[in-house]
Design a protein around this motif. Structure first.
Motif, PDB file in Angstrom:
ATOM      1  N   PHE A 143       0.644  -1.317   0.066  1.00  0.00           N
ATOM      2  CA  PHE A 143      -0.383   0.086   0.287  1.00  0.00           C
ATOM      3  C   PHE A 143       0.545   1.179   0.205  1.00  0.00           C
ATOM      4  N   PRO A 144       0.934   1.852  -1.018  1.00  0.00           N
ATOM      5  CA  PRO A 144       1.392   3.698  -0.941  1.00  0.00           C
ATOM      6  C   PRO A 144       1.541   4.390  -0.045  1.00  0.00           C
ATOM      7  N   GLY A 145       2.733   5.220   0.157  1.00  0.00           N
ATOM      8  CA  GLY A 145       2.513   6.289   1.400  1.00  0.00           C
ATOM      9  C   GLY A 145       1.469   6.897   0.728  1.00  0.00           C
ATOM     10  N   LYS A 146       1.376   7.892   2.420  1.00  0.00           N
ATOM     11  CA  LYS A 146       0.299   8.920   1.820  1.00  0.00           C
ATOM     12  C   LYS A 146       1.119  10.470   1.415  1.00  0.00           C
ATOM     13  N   SER A 147       2.244  10.762   1.322  1.00  0.00           N
ATOM     14  CA  SER A 147       2.883  11.398   0.357  1.00  0.00           C
ATOM     15  C   SER A 147       2.743  10.901  -1.175  1.00  0.00           C
ATOM     16  N   GLU A 148       2.628   9.999  -1.381  1.00  0.00           N
ATOM     17  CA  GLU A 148       2.473   9.125  -2.737  1.00  0.00           C
ATOM     18  C   GLU A 148       1.449   8.899  -3.332  1.00  0.00           C
ATOM     19  N   ARG A 149       0.872   8.643  -2.484  1.00  0.00           N
ATOM     20  CA  ARG A 149      -0.958   8.496  -3.304  1.00  0.00           C
ATOM     21  C   ARG A 149      -0.905  10.365  -3.613  1.00  0.00           C
ATOM     22  N   TYR A 150      -1.377  11.360  -2.686  1.00  0.00           N
ATOM     23  CA  TYR A 150      -0.918  12.339  -2.856  1.00  0.00           C
ATOM     24  C   TYR A 150      -0.753  12.696  -3.770  1.00  0.00           C
TER      25      TYR A 150
END
Length: 439
Positions: A143-150
């Motif tokens: 699961f990608p991290g938050k910064s990558e998701r944004y």
């Protein structure tokens, strides 16, 4: 937006209703989440009230505890939107779809299809999925991290907007005498080559009467607010107090100015769970009965998810222990806005039961009272600059939606703050948004 402008209102259609006990409410269909007819009926009542739109949430993963409770959302929201706009004439439909899952061309085409089929009544609620179970269904592991998701979300939205603009409104000539259907110079490939996506374009459909769908976003984290301020026409919030609502609205509008946007074209709509009765006592009795129909273990599980704590640390008649909070929010799967709303209540020393009564399990403000009292509450928030309107979340769809239409809206109309008839035919028109720009 100024306080003289009329109030904007959506009806949030969540399965059987926003309260966890709604599926067991007398007269409500236990499997309402899997019945298109229930959504259509609620949408027709909402259109009878002349609301701006119905809002369709989504989490594309099976919820925990299906043995004890039905799913909150089951259909693809675009399917519901197609059904409800086919059964209505004016009300809009806002489709929730994730930038973390899937591909921008597929999403752009799907929502454009709803928009064209409905005559310009579609919106897209942009979400950045934080639920690992949903990501696993799309192969996004690890699961990608938050910064990558944004970072992916920023590019995703830009690609979708470019695709929606790939047909100029004047591209379709439909000149049967000359045998000329379209001007190919006004239908352009986007030829996007980015970090996350490579998309050729253009789309397969021309624009709708509103140009392209209204963009909606509900980010409360710094990254979420930045994305919303740069791209969104309508921004949802989880504000539970007028002060919080004013701060949020001022912040996103200041960010919009930073992106060279007119801040008065950005509408802020907090979520609001409603429990209505003909008297305040009757409304409180209704709330008590809904709580009796709720599964305490499920409520605790969902609240723990929203608070980012272990469910074992929660006791109904005790405050949330100070040592229960996880310091690192990097693994927060719930909405950060909802988390902030819940954590603010927990820090007031409220018991878990009191938190559930004031903000449910998801962090949205809960209003319990009469239709007239609700109208007065909405007017106060509007006049204070804390909201341009609300995303209404009725406790039970089957009777909660008609109650809002028949018992609350007349008081807003008497105050001159809500329409009696539609004056426009598109969602963009209902929201009083400017015409979208095409190059």
């Amino acid at each position: 937006m100024t306080t003289q402008r009329q109030i904007l209102l959506n009806m949030n259609l969540i399965g059987a209703g926003a309260h966890t006990g709604a599926w067991r409410w007398p007269g409500n269909a236990p499997s309402a989440f899997a019945s298109i007819d229930s959504y259509v009926t609620a949408a027709r009542h909402s259109e009878r009230g002349r609301l701006d739109a119905v809002f369709l949430a989504d989490t594309p993963a099976l919820r925990d505890g299906i043995d004890r409770h039905p799913q909150l959302q089951g259909f693809d929201p675009a399917v519901i939107a197609t059904a409800v706009t086919a059964a209505t004439e004016r009300i809009g439909a806002i489709v929730t779809a994730s930038t973390t899952l899937g591909e921008p061309y597929d999403l752009a085409r799907r929502i454009r299809s709803v928009d064209v089929a409905s005559g310009g009544r579609a919106g897209w609620n942009v979400v950045v999925t934080g639920t690992p179970a949903a990501a696993a269904n799309f192969g996004h592991l690890p699961f990608p991290g938050k910064s990558e998701r944004y970072a992916r979300a920023e590019e995703f939205v830009d690609v979708v907007l470019a695709l929606w603009r790939s047909w100029h409104p004047r591209a379709v000539l439909a000149d049967t005498a000359a045998g000329a259907y379209a001007d190919p110079t006004l239908i352009r490939a986007i030829a996007h080559r980015g970090t996350h996506f490579q998309v050729a374009g253009p789309l397969t459909l021309p624009p709708s009467p509103q140009g392209y769908p209204v963009l909606v976003q509900a980010g409360a984290s710094p990254a979420g607010r930045a994305l919303a301020a740069r791209t969104a026409d309508v921004i949802f919030s989880s504000a539970t107090t007028i002060e919080h609502g004013r701060e949020f609205a001022a912040d996103v509008r200041a960010l919009a100015v930073h992106h060279r946007r007119d801040p008065h074209t950005v509408a802020v709509l907090p979520g609001l769970i409603t429990v209505l009765g003909s008297t305040e006592r009757e409304a409180r009795q209704r709330m008590d009965e809904l709580h009796e129909l709720s599964d305490p273990a499920d409520a605790l599980r969902r609240l723990a998810f929203g608070l980012h704590v272990d469910v074992a640390d929660l006791r109904l008649d005790e405050p949330v222990p100070a040592g229960a909070y996880r310091g690192d929010l990097a693994g927060l799967a719930a909405s950060e806005g909802n988390y902030q709303a819940l954590i603010a209540l927990a820090h007031q020393g409220l018991t878990v039961r009191e938190i559930l009564r004031r903000a449910g399990t998801g962090g949205h403000r809960v209003f319990v009272g009469t239709g007239e009292q609700l109208a007065q509450d909405i007017i106060r928030w509007h006049a204070a600059g804390a909201a341009d309107g609300f995303n209404l979340m009725p406790d039970v769809l089957s009777d909660g939606v008609p109650a809002l239409v028949d018992e609350m809206l007349p008081h807003l109309r008497a105050a001159g703050l809500f329409r009696s008839e539609y004056s426009t035919t598109t969602l963009r028109g209902h929201y009083r948004l400017p015409e979208p720009q095409f190059t």
